[in-house]
Design an enzyme around this catalytic site. Structure first.
Site, mmCIF file in Angstrom:
data_model
loop_
_atom_site.group_PDB
_atom_site.id
_atom_site.type_symbol
_atom_site.label_atom_id
_atom_site.label_comp_id
_atom_site.label_asym_id
_atom_site.label_seq_id
_atom_site.Cartn_x
_atom_site.Cartn_y
_atom_site.Cartn_z
ATOM 1 N N THR A 213 18.580 -6.974 -6.475
ATOM 2 C CA THR A 213 18.356 -5.536 -6.274
ATOM 3 C C THR A 213 19.647 -4.919 -5.732
ATOM 4 O O THR A 213 20.341 -5.524 -4.904
ATOM 5 C CB THR A 213 17.168 -5.280 -5.324
ATOM 6 O OG1 THR A 213 17.441 -5.880 -4.065
ATOM 7 C CG2 THR A 213 15.875 -5.857 -5.877
ATOM 8 N N ASP A 246 9.874 -4.128 -0.524
ATOM 9 C CA ASP A 246 8.599 -4.861 -0.616
ATOM 10 C C ASP A 246 7.727 -4.275 -1.730
ATOM 11 O O ASP A 246 7.026 -5.013 -2.426
ATOM 12 C CB ASP A 246 7.857 -4.788 0.728
ATOM 13 C CG ASP A 246 8.663 -5.423 1.855
ATOM 14 O OD1 ASP A 246 9.390 -6.387 1.586
ATOM 15 O OD2 ASP A 246 8.564 -4.938 3.001
HETATM 16 O O1 RIB Z 1 10.630 -4.758 4.741
HETATM 17 C C1 RIB Z 1 10.132 -3.934 5.766
HETATM 18 C C2 RIB Z 1 9.476 -4.761 6.831
HETATM 19 O O2 RIB Z 1 10.446 -5.563 7.451
HETATM 20 C C3 RIB Z 1 8.829 -3.970 7.939
HETATM 21 O O3 RIB Z 1 7.497 -3.632 7.666
HETATM 22 C C4 RIB Z 1 9.020 -4.867 9.160
HETATM 23 O O4 RIB Z 1 7.826 -5.349 9.708
HETATM 24 C C5 RIB Z 1 9.929 -5.995 8.699
HETATM 25 O O5 RIB Z 1 9.258 -7.170 8.460
#
Ligand code: RIB
Length: 293
Positions: A213, A246
């Site tokens: 990415t 995510d």
């Molecule tokens: O990728 C974001 C996440 O990274 C957050 O939600 C935080 O908890 C960390 O784990």
């Protein structure tokens, strides 16, 4: 559709809106503080569920973390592999968000780092015949990857947060998919240029598809013939980048579990991530599939 088990972190997130990231020796007053559900594992499970995948989350929380289980339940994630312990507090994250929407995060692992070998075996039993998705916010990643590979489970790893200490020993060659950003990729491959990173990783781990990415530049991978393919990012107004990576990963693996070609799954994931960037929060920012066009 292949079942997916995401074995990963569950964090209570504390978001602080700041004028700039706190500097060494400085005490900085935040403009506001908002709490939310997070952890790369939880966020990716919620993204998978919102994308329509059949997803189980495995992980560990303390007695103060039931809100995280509830968030997964509400998103339609199977939480029968989420364990509550009274020996450690729930993991948490301190997230500074600056005016440009960028973040700087400190995590405290807590219960995320209290997973036992017996619990690992239970999770891997549930993942048999399916797909296991991992990140680097729980303990024993090395053991999990080795055992999962032995059990014939297809493994995907998002090597985030990147840790140079374990990068050398982690059995990355046993993975089927590895998702990294450019910094993480450079850390593993020892070269900086995106194409060079992919070529180096492909040479070292020929059985693993690597997806790199590149933030505002989109993402890249090598196709079956070793050709460098890029997928551009979608334009987005940046509110908060937390959880966008995510969201990308959850949608990517949801697409793959439906049998999509890699480029099509990446395109879907890129659109979903662009929506997440325009919203505040981590899990809260992840869009539903019907809103991803
Ligand atoms: O990728 C974001 C996440 O990274 C957050 O939600 C935080 O908890 C960390 O784990």
């Amino acid at each position: 559709m292949k079942k997916i088990v995401c074995f990963g972190s569950m964090n209570l997130d504390y978001f602080y809106k700041v004028t700039h990231f706190v500097r060494p020796g400085e005490t900085l007053s935040a403009e506001n503080c908002v709490t939310g559900c997070g952890g790369k594992g939880l966020n990716q499970s919620i993204a998978l569920a919102r994308a329509g995948a059949k997803i189980m989350h495995a992980g560990k929380i303390g007695k103060d973390g039931e809100v995280l289980r509830l968030a997964l339940d509400n998103a339609g994630v199977d939480t029968s592999l989420v364990i509550t312990t009274d020996t450690a507090p729930t993991g948490h994250a301190i997230v500074q968000v600056d005016p440009s929407g960028e973040n700087a995060i400190i995590i405290f692992g807590g219960a995320n780092y209290k997973i036992t070998e017996q619990e690992i075996d239970t999770v891997l039993k549930a993942a048999e015949g399916g797909f296991l998705l991992l990140q680097n916010e729980i303990n024993s990643l090395d053991l999990i990857i080795r055992k999962a590979h032995e059990a014939g489970i297809v493994i995907g790893l998002n090597f985030a947060p990147f840790d140079p200490k374990i990068a050398e020993t982690l059995p990355l060659g046993l993975l089927s998919y590895l998702v990294l950003n450019q910094t993480e990729g450079a850390g593993v491959a020892g070269v900086e240029d995106p194409k060079a990173i992919l070529i180096a990783l492909n040479a070292n781990y020929p059985n693993c598809r690597v997806i790199l990415t590149l933030g505002a530049s989109g993402s890249a991978f090598l196709d079956e013939d070793g050709m460098f393919v890029t997928v551009p990012a979608y334009p987005a107004e940046v509110v908060d980048t937390t959880g966008a990576g995510d969201t990308f990963i959850g949608y990517l693996f949801a697409g793959l579990s439906e049998g999509m070609e890699l480029k099509a799954a990446i395109t879907l994931a890129t659109k979903a991530a662009a929506i997440a960037i325009g919203r505040a929060g981590a899990a809260d920012s992840i869009p539903l599939r019907r809103d991803v066009h």
